[in-house]
Design a protein around this motif. Structure first.
Motif, PDB file in Angstrom:
ATOM      1  N   GLY A  21      31.800  58.153 168.640  1.00  0.00           N
ATOM      2  CA  GLY A  21      30.357  58.959 168.122  1.00  0.00           C
ATOM      3  C   GLY A  21      31.201  60.487 168.196  1.00  0.00           C
ATOM      4  O   GLY A  21      32.966  60.684 167.940  1.00  0.00           O
ATOM      5  N   HIS A  67      28.873  68.048 160.096  1.00  0.00           N
ATOM      6  CA  HIS A  67      28.383  68.410 158.786  1.00  0.00           C
ATOM      7  C   HIS A  67      28.343  66.862 158.752  1.00  0.00           C
ATOM      8  O   HIS A  67      28.334  65.392 159.197  1.00  0.00           O
ATOM      9  CB  HIS A  67      29.607  68.935 158.471  1.00  0.00           C
ATOM     10  CG  HIS A  67      31.420  67.515 159.169  1.00  0.00           C
ATOM     11  ND1 HIS A  67      31.668  66.724 158.308  1.00  0.00           N
ATOM     12  CD2 HIS A  67      32.112  68.501 159.503  1.00  0.00           C
ATOM     13  CE1 HIS A  67      32.750  66.318 158.374  1.00  0.00           C
ATOM     14  NE2 HIS A  67      33.039  67.451 159.346  1.00  0.00           N
ATOM     15  N   GLY A  85      29.724  64.725 156.574  1.00  0.00           N
ATOM     16  CA  GLY A  85      30.985  64.161 156.729  1.00  0.00           C
ATOM     17  C   GLY A  85      31.457  63.462 157.514  1.00  0.00           C
ATOM     18  O   GLY A  85      31.346  61.678 157.640  1.00  0.00           O
ATOM     19  N   PHE A 101      29.127  57.789 160.419  1.00  0.00           N
ATOM     20  CA  PHE A 101      28.043  57.345 161.217  1.00  0.00           C
ATOM     21  C   PHE A 101      26.938  56.576 160.148  1.00  0.00           C
ATOM     22  O   PHE A 101      26.172  55.604 160.783  1.00  0.00           O
ATOM     23  CB  PHE A 101      27.280  58.795 162.405  1.00  0.00           C
ATOM     24  CG  PHE A 101      27.770  59.311 162.904  1.00  0.00           C
ATOM     25  CD1 PHE A 101      28.617  58.798 163.283  1.00  0.00           C
ATOM     26  CD2 PHE A 101      27.308  60.758 163.221  1.00  0.00           C
ATOM     27  CE1 PHE A 101      29.748  59.096 164.085  1.00  0.00           C
ATOM     28  CE2 PHE A 101      28.955  61.591 163.763  1.00  0.00           C
ATOM     29  CZ  PHE A 101      29.673  60.747 164.589  1.00  0.00           C
ATOM     30  N   GLY A 124      35.525  56.905 161.952  1.00  0.00           N
ATOM     31  CA  GLY A 124      36.556  57.922 160.357  1.00  0.00           C
ATOM     32  C   GLY A 124      38.106  57.315 160.417  1.00  0.00           C
ATOM     33  O   GLY A 124      38.397  56.468 161.581  1.00  0.00           O
ATOM     34  N   GLN A 125      38.944  57.220 159.593  1.00  0.00           N
ATOM     35  CA  GLN A 125      39.400  56.889 159.049  1.00  0.00           C
ATOM     36  C   GLN A 125      40.461  57.410 160.068  1.00  0.00           C
ATOM     37  O   GLN A 125      41.887  56.566 160.155  1.00  0.00           O
ATOM     38  CB  GLN A 125      39.792  57.432 157.205  1.00  0.00           C
ATOM     39  CG  GLN A 125      41.364  57.081 157.018  1.00  0.00           C
ATOM     40  CD  GLN A 125      41.861  55.139 156.644  1.00  0.00           C
ATOM     41  OE1 GLN A 125      40.568  54.407 157.396  1.00  0.00           O
ATOM     42  NE2 GLN A 125      43.056  54.716 157.539  1.00  0.00           N
ATOM     43  N   PHE A 158      36.801  59.036 154.021  1.00  0.00           N
ATOM     44  CA  PHE A 158      36.400  60.607 154.194  1.00  0.00           C
ATOM     45  C   PHE A 158      35.623  61.005 153.033  1.00  0.00           C
ATOM     46  O   PHE A 158      35.396  60.626 151.414  1.00  0.00           O
ATOM     47  CB  PHE A 158      37.308  61.627 153.813  1.00  0.00           C
ATOM     48  CG  PHE A 158      38.628  61.525 155.477  1.00  0.00           C
ATOM     49  CD1 PHE A 158      37.078  61.614 156.522  1.00  0.00           C
ATOM     50  CD2 PHE A 158      39.617  61.655 155.357  1.00  0.00           C
ATOM     51  CE1 PHE A 158      38.278  61.812 157.241  1.00  0.00           C
ATOM     52  CE2 PHE A 158      40.161  61.835 156.148  1.00  0.00           C
ATOM     53  CZ  PHE A 158      39.099  62.009 157.486  1.00  0.00           C
TER      54      PHE A 158
HETATM   55  P1  AMP Z   1      34.311  64.428 165.596  1.00  0.00           P
HETATM   56  O1  AMP Z   1      33.189  64.431 165.343  1.00  0.00           O
HETATM   57  O2  AMP Z   1      35.082  65.106 164.837  1.00  0.00           O
HETATM   58  O3  AMP Z   1      35.161  63.049 166.627  1.00  0.00           O
HETATM   59  O4  AMP Z   1      34.454  63.809 164.462  1.00  0.00           O
HETATM   60  C1  AMP Z   1      33.357  62.193 164.511  1.00  0.00           C
HETATM   61  C2  AMP Z   1      33.262  61.293 163.811  1.00  0.00           C
HETATM   62  O5  AMP Z   1      33.180  62.468 161.607  1.00  0.00           O
HETATM   63  C3  AMP Z   1      34.321  60.959 163.399  1.00  0.00           C
HETATM   64  O6  AMP Z   1      34.548  58.975 163.544  1.00  0.00           O
HETATM   65  C4  AMP Z   1      35.497  61.121 161.881  1.00  0.00           C
HETATM   66  O7  AMP Z   1      35.990  60.539 161.706  1.00  0.00           O
HETATM   67  C5  AMP Z   1      34.671  61.080 161.200  1.00  0.00           C
HETATM   68  N1  AMP Z   1      34.601  62.629 159.640  1.00  0.00           N
HETATM   69  C6  AMP Z   1      35.058  63.533 160.171  1.00  0.00           C
HETATM   70  N2  AMP Z   1      35.460  64.469 159.464  1.00  0.00           N
HETATM   71  C7  AMP Z   1      35.151  63.154 158.192  1.00  0.00           C
HETATM   72  C8  AMP Z   1      35.106  63.642 156.894  1.00  0.00           C
HETATM   73  N3  AMP Z   1      35.391  64.230 156.133  1.00  0.00           N
HETATM   74  N4  AMP Z   1      34.238  62.122 156.128  1.00  0.00           N
HETATM   75  C9  AMP Z   1      33.650  61.088 156.780  1.00  0.00           C
HETATM   76  N5  AMP Z   1      34.037  60.675 158.059  1.00  0.00           N
HETATM   77  C10 AMP Z   1      34.581  62.002 159.191  1.00  0.00           C
END
Ligand code: AMP
Ligand code: ZN
Length: 478
Positions: A29, A37, A39, A44, A230-231, A262
């Protein structure tokens, strides 16, 4: 048969859960240090599609989705504001669930917070120390990668020689490590420093990776079916989760791994650090609907990159509006010129043209698309093909009662997975609108235009537009 790409084997595989009829899955999460954002929400929303599709296939799903409520950014930002980390994260956690619900995502069964699972993390770290897979250095505890020969099996990264500083993604801590690849499980925190937790191996705070090993295994068991994210999490985060979990239990951690590609903007990955992001809230404030944002985010299969544009979002807006009006049209009996329902039973079936509307064929295409590595683009095409076919039939002849029911049933099934038609308006609400439309007609007949205008405004507030046609008054949702 559901098949999808497993990052662990780099192959499309048939899905066979560990326990028949049940799926246990974990999705990493958000880090709640800011607003998520779009992304983040792309990843999610895929998680939501994944759980809904598994349910569609008849599985009983246990879905764990964590909140990372402690990390360096959170600690720094809270210190800057002079508040505790709980005080700092609280409004972002509230905002996150508001956005999550608004995007039509189903709440996962378990939504654990990292700071509530420190004891479970300490247990795993202690096991790793006891079996020689972790060591202490300058008061912190590190994972000994040399003691886990399978390290790299997920990301397929070959580790040759000492690569400290060779990649910004490798954790280059200031403390002495045996090997540059080793990563922190527990970071030393002095007595007067907060946040910090007491452990048999000293006061400290957890590293990021250990959080997910602890929360996933606590709720799903030592081995579970699907792990997704995410990747960018593939390495080092997920690789380290495997090392920690399998290093502690000696058992397979997760059978299937799925990584979402992404969301980009102008071909650059959307991220907080680059500043090229829109939050869900930004787009709502600009007037875009949650449904359109959801549609856009799921319109491209998860393993393909999606480039965000406002044109695309505008397109999604018209598409979801068309879909909602379509459902309304079908519910009204498949005749665009009448609002009060159509006496379809009385229609002469012999005069209907051939080429019956086939909702079951559309459902078959939909399921085949989703079974093929969650191909949401092809699944949407199946929905749109059905809409086109039904619209043609409606224009030519209207629908039979049987066809109407089959189409409504198919829409409900598509939407149990996609969630793009939005919540079903209740029949009660429709009846209430019908009654108001009737009352307005009566007021007009009585030349009571004040009342008739009042009702028109009342309906407008409910998002209902009235159209006067030859056949009478027709209403639709905005
Ligand atoms: P975080 O809050 O930084 O821990 O990220 C939460 C989730 O969002 C993780 O699974 C990331 O891989 C994913 N994530 C972050 N940036 C992007 C993006 N531009 N596109 C798709 N998934 C993303
Ligand atoms: Zn994680």
């Amino acid at each position: 048969m559901l098949r999808f790409f497993n990052t662990l084997t780099r192959k499309q595989e048939e899905f066979h859960p560990l326990e028949e009829g049940k799926v246990r899955m974990y999705i990493c999460g958000p880090t709640v240090w800011n607003f998520a954002h779009i992304g983040n929400f792309r990843t999610f929303v895929f998680g939501d599609i994944l759980r809904r599709y598994l349910k569609f296939k008849g599985y009983e799903v246990t879905h764990v989705f964590n909140l990372t409520d402690i990390d360096d950014r959170i600690i720094n930002e809270a210190a800057k504001k002079g508040v505790t980390i709980d005080e700092f994260t609280a409004p972002y956690i509230t905002a996150f669930w508001e956005d999550f619900d608004a995007l039509g995502m189903e709440r996962p069964e378990v939504t654990p917070r990292a700071t509530h699972h420190i004891a479970e993390m300490i247990d795993i770290i202690q096991k790793l120390i006891d079996n020689g897979k972790a060591y202490e250095s300058d008061g912190s505890i590190y994972y000994r990668i040399a003691a886990f020969p399978e390290y790299g099996k997920l990301s397929k990264i070959k580790f040759e020689g000492n690569i400290a500083g060779g990649s910004e993604r490798i954790d280059t801590d200031k403390y002495e490590k045996e090997d540059a690849r080793d990563f922190a499980l527990w970071k030393l925190v002095s007595e007067d420093e907060e946040p910090g937790w007491d452990a048999p191996f000293g006061r400290g705070r957890p590293g990021w990776h250990i959080e997910c090993s602890a929360m996933s295994m606590k709720y799903l068991g030592e081995t579970f079916d699907i792990h997704a994210g995410g990747q960018d999490l593939q390495f080092p985060h997920h690789e380290n989760e495997i090392a920690q979990s399998e290093g502690a239990t000696g058992k397979l951690f997760a059978k299937y791994w799925i990584h979402s590609e992404f969301l980009k903007i102008d071909d650059v990955t959307m991220s907080k650090s680059k500043g090229n992001f829109f939050t869900f809230r930004d787009l709502r404030e600009q007037g875009y609907s949650a449904l359109a944002i959801r549609y856009l985010l799921l319109s491209v299969p998860t393993r393909k990159q999606l480039n965000f544009t406002f044109e695309g979002l505008q397109g999604a807006e018209s598409t979801v509006e068309r879909l909602r009006n379509f459902r309304q049209l079908v519910r009204e009996g498949g005749n665009p010129s009448r609002s009060e329902g159509v006496d379809i039973e009385g229609r002469d079936e012999d005069k209907l043209p051939t080429g019956r509307v086939s909702a079951s064929f559309a459902l078959e295409k939909f399921e085949a698309a989703m079974d093929d590595d969650f191909n949401t683009a092809a699944a949407l095409a199946a929905v749109h093909d059905m809409v086109r076919e039904v619209n043609t039939a409606v224009a030519e002849r209207g629908l039979t009662a049987e066809e109407r029911d089959a189409v409504l049933d198919a829409i409900a099934k598509f939407d149990a997975v996609l969630g793009i038609f939005g919540p079903e308006e209740s029949a009660d609400l429709d009846a209430e609108i019908e009654a108001l439309v009737e009352e307005r007609q009566a007021a007009r007949r009585d030349r009571n235009f004040a009342r008739s205008d009042e009702i028109r405004d009342l309906l407008a507030e409910k998002g209902i537009i009235l159209e006067d046609t030859k056949e009478g008054v027709r209403w639709k949702r905005k």
